[in-house]
Design a protein around this motif. Structure first.
Motif, short mmCIF file in Angstrom:
data_model
loop_
_atom_site.label_atom_id
_atom_site.label_comp_id
_atom_site.label_asym_id
_atom_site.label_seq_id
_atom_site.Cartn_x
_atom_site.Cartn_y
_atom_site.Cartn_z
N TYR A 159 0.74 -1.07 0.20
CA TYR A 159 0.15 0.14 0.09
C TYR A 159 1.01 1.09 -0.12
N ALA A 160 0.75 1.96 -0.97
CA ALA A 160 1.56 3.17 -1.15
C ALA A 160 0.58 4.47 -0.79
N ALA A 161 1.18 5.20 0.11
CA ALA A 161 0.30 6.34 0.59
C ALA A 161 0.96 7.58 0.29
N ALA A 162 0.46 8.78 -0.12
CA ALA A 162 0.80 10.05 -0.21
C ALA A 162 -0.36 11.14 -0.48
N ARG A 163 -0.15 12.15 -0.32
CA ARG A 163 -1.02 13.17 -0.50
C ARG A 163 -1.42 13.17 -2.10
N ARG A 164 -0.47 13.27 -2.83
CA ARG A 164 -0.26 13.48 -4.40
C ARG A 164 -0.73 12.26 -5.10
N VAL A 165 -1.76 11.78 -5.02
CA VAL A 165 -2.26 10.45 -5.67
C VAL A 165 -2.20 10.40 -7.12
N SER A 166 -2.27 11.86 -7.80
CA SER A 166 -2.48 11.94 -9.04
C SER A 166 -0.96 11.45 -9.63
N ARG A 167 0.01 11.61 -8.95
CA ARG A 167 1.37 11.24 -9.43
C ARG A 167 1.75 9.81 -9.38
N MET A 168 0.71 9.16 -8.82
CA MET A 168 1.17 7.70 -8.43
C MET A 168 0.49 6.56 -9.33
N GLN A 169 0.26 7.04 -10.60
CA GLN A 169 -0.57 6.03 -11.64
C GLN A 169 0.54 4.98 -11.97
N SER A 170 1.75 5.18 -12.05
CA SER A 170 2.75 4.11 -12.42
C SER A 170 2.66 2.92 -11.13
N LEU A 171 2.39 3.34 -10.35
CA LEU A 171 2.37 2.44 -8.98
C LEU A 171 0.92 1.67 -9.11
N VAL A 172 0.09 2.21 -9.53
CA VAL A 172 -1.07 1.54 -9.72
C VAL A 172 -0.98 0.63 -10.98
N THR A 173 -0.45 0.87 -12.17
CA THR A 173 0.02 0.21 -13.16
C THR A 173 0.49 -1.05 -12.85
N ALA A 174 1.51 -0.90 -11.73
CA ALA A 174 2.37 -2.19 -11.32
C ALA A 174 1.76 -3.00 -10.29
N GLY A 175 0.32 -2.64 -10.12
CA GLY A 175 -0.45 -3.45 -9.27
C GLY A 175 -0.29 -3.30 -7.58
N ILE A 176 0.46 -1.86 -7.50
CA ILE A 176 0.28 -1.54 -5.96
C ILE A 176 -0.92 -0.78 -5.44
N HIS A 177 -1.51 -0.95 -4.42
CA HIS A 177 -2.67 -0.25 -4.02
C HIS A 177 -2.18 0.97 -3.39
N VAL A 178 -3.09 2.09 -4.09
CA VAL A 178 -2.63 3.54 -3.67
C VAL A 178 -3.61 4.24 -2.74
N LEU A 179 -3.15 4.65 -1.61
CA LEU A 179 -4.02 5.23 -0.41
C LEU A 179 -3.76 6.83 -0.56
N PRO A 180 -4.61 7.88 -0.82
CA PRO A 180 -4.63 9.17 -0.41
C PRO A 180 -4.52 9.01 1.31
N MET A 181 -3.29 9.91 1.56
CA MET A 181 -2.98 10.12 3.12
C MET A 181 -2.45 11.20 3.31
N ASP A 182 -2.79 11.97 4.22
CA ASP A 182 -1.97 13.27 4.90
C ASP A 182 -1.53 13.06 6.10
N VAL A 183 -0.36 12.75 6.32
CA VAL A 183 0.00 12.05 7.67
C VAL A 183 0.02 13.13 8.71
N THR A 184 -0.44 14.51 8.64
CA THR A 184 -0.68 15.40 9.48
C THR A 184 -2.24 15.29 9.94
N ASP A 185 -3.15 14.35 9.11
CA ASP A 185 -4.68 14.47 9.46
C ASP A 185 -4.94 13.01 9.81
#
Length: 279
Positions: free
Chosen positions: A31-57
């Protein structure tokens, strides 16, 4: 056998992105987490689960952990990689910015750790990987708040290691040196914005150039080096407590141990080009 599960924060680029791909190659459900989910399409394509996450929230963090447990039923590795460098003279940096630096680099990592640990304790296994920096062992001009966060995370990691070892949980600190990521450019821009004018302008502009100048860029190590080190650590039956890797990490930490405070101050001034006298 149950497929191990890993969560990597700050995974939209650089070390986080490389680590997510590395852990997937080792057989993890990632599971790959970050605020900028729009920049993670390559991970989605690779089969990695993408999570929107703000570590200050806190709501965002809790939702992410809940989603992982609901989908996969466990969490075996947490890589606390999200962070940034806020540089500027202590006199110039606002208290609000200082708090923001600690919120991202320290409290976000600690809160995720708190939420992951009950599941790891239940499993009687797991690994917490905290990405600090050689900056958690040394000091540089105009980086007080950044270094403060990394020193803090180093200390927290040491205390945590003692607490969770009886439950079969490892705590590993990764101390990168100079790495080819967006970090240096963002830190240099923040430094110029904060202290590029006024009493500390000469130091700030010299330090910013040292961060992003061609000489520095040529010597930086690739993010894959850190990802490979994390892969090695989580695969070890008994990992090291610390891994200092990347350009300058081991020699700089060694010099800090070897030299007195004043001698190391002089060494850092020479390395960065900052004068002892005010402009």
């Amino acid at each position: 056998m149950t497929t191990p599960v890993a969560l990597v924060t700050g995974a939209s680029s650089g070390i986080g992105e490389a680590t997510a791909l590395k852990l997937q190659s080792l057989g993890y459900t990632v599971y790959a987490a970050a605020r900028r989910v729009s920049r993670m399409q390559s991970l989605v394509t690779a089969g990695i689960h993408v999570l929107p996450m703000d570590v200050t929230d806190d709501d965002s963090i809790q939702a992410g952990i809940q989603q992982i447990i609901a989908r996969s039923g466990r969490i075996d590795v947490l890589v606390n990689n999200a962070g940034y460098g806020s540089y500027g003279a202590v006199e110039d940096v606002s208290v609000d910015e200082a708090r923001a630096q600690f919120d991202v680099n320290v409290f976000g990592a600690v809160r995720l750790t708190q939420l992951a640990l009950p599941h790891m304790r239940k499993q009687r296994s797991g690994t917490i990987v905290n990405i600090t920096s050689m900056g958690g062992k040394i000091h540089t001009p105009l980086g007080a708040w950044y270094h403060g966060t990394k020193f803090a995370l180093e200390a927290i990691s040491d205390c945590l290691r003692l607490e969770v070892e009886p439950f079969g949980i490892n705590v590993v600190v990764i101390e990168p040196g100079g790495i080819k990521t967006e970090w240096a450019g963002i830190a240099a821009d923040k430094l110029r914005e904060t202290s590029g004018q006024g009493a500390y302008a000469s130091q700030a502009n010299t330090m910013a150039e040292a961060m992003v100048g061609e000489a520095s860029r040529k010597r930086q190590s690739p993010p894959q080096l850190i990802a490979d080190t994390i892969g090695k650590a989580v695969s070890a039956r008994r990992p090291k407590t610390r891994y200092a890797v990347g350009f300058g990490a081991k020699p700089m930490i060694f010099m800090r141990r070897l030299l007195s405070d004043r001698a190391f101050d002089g060494f850092i001034r020479m390395a960065t080009g900052i004068s002892r006298k005010a402009a």
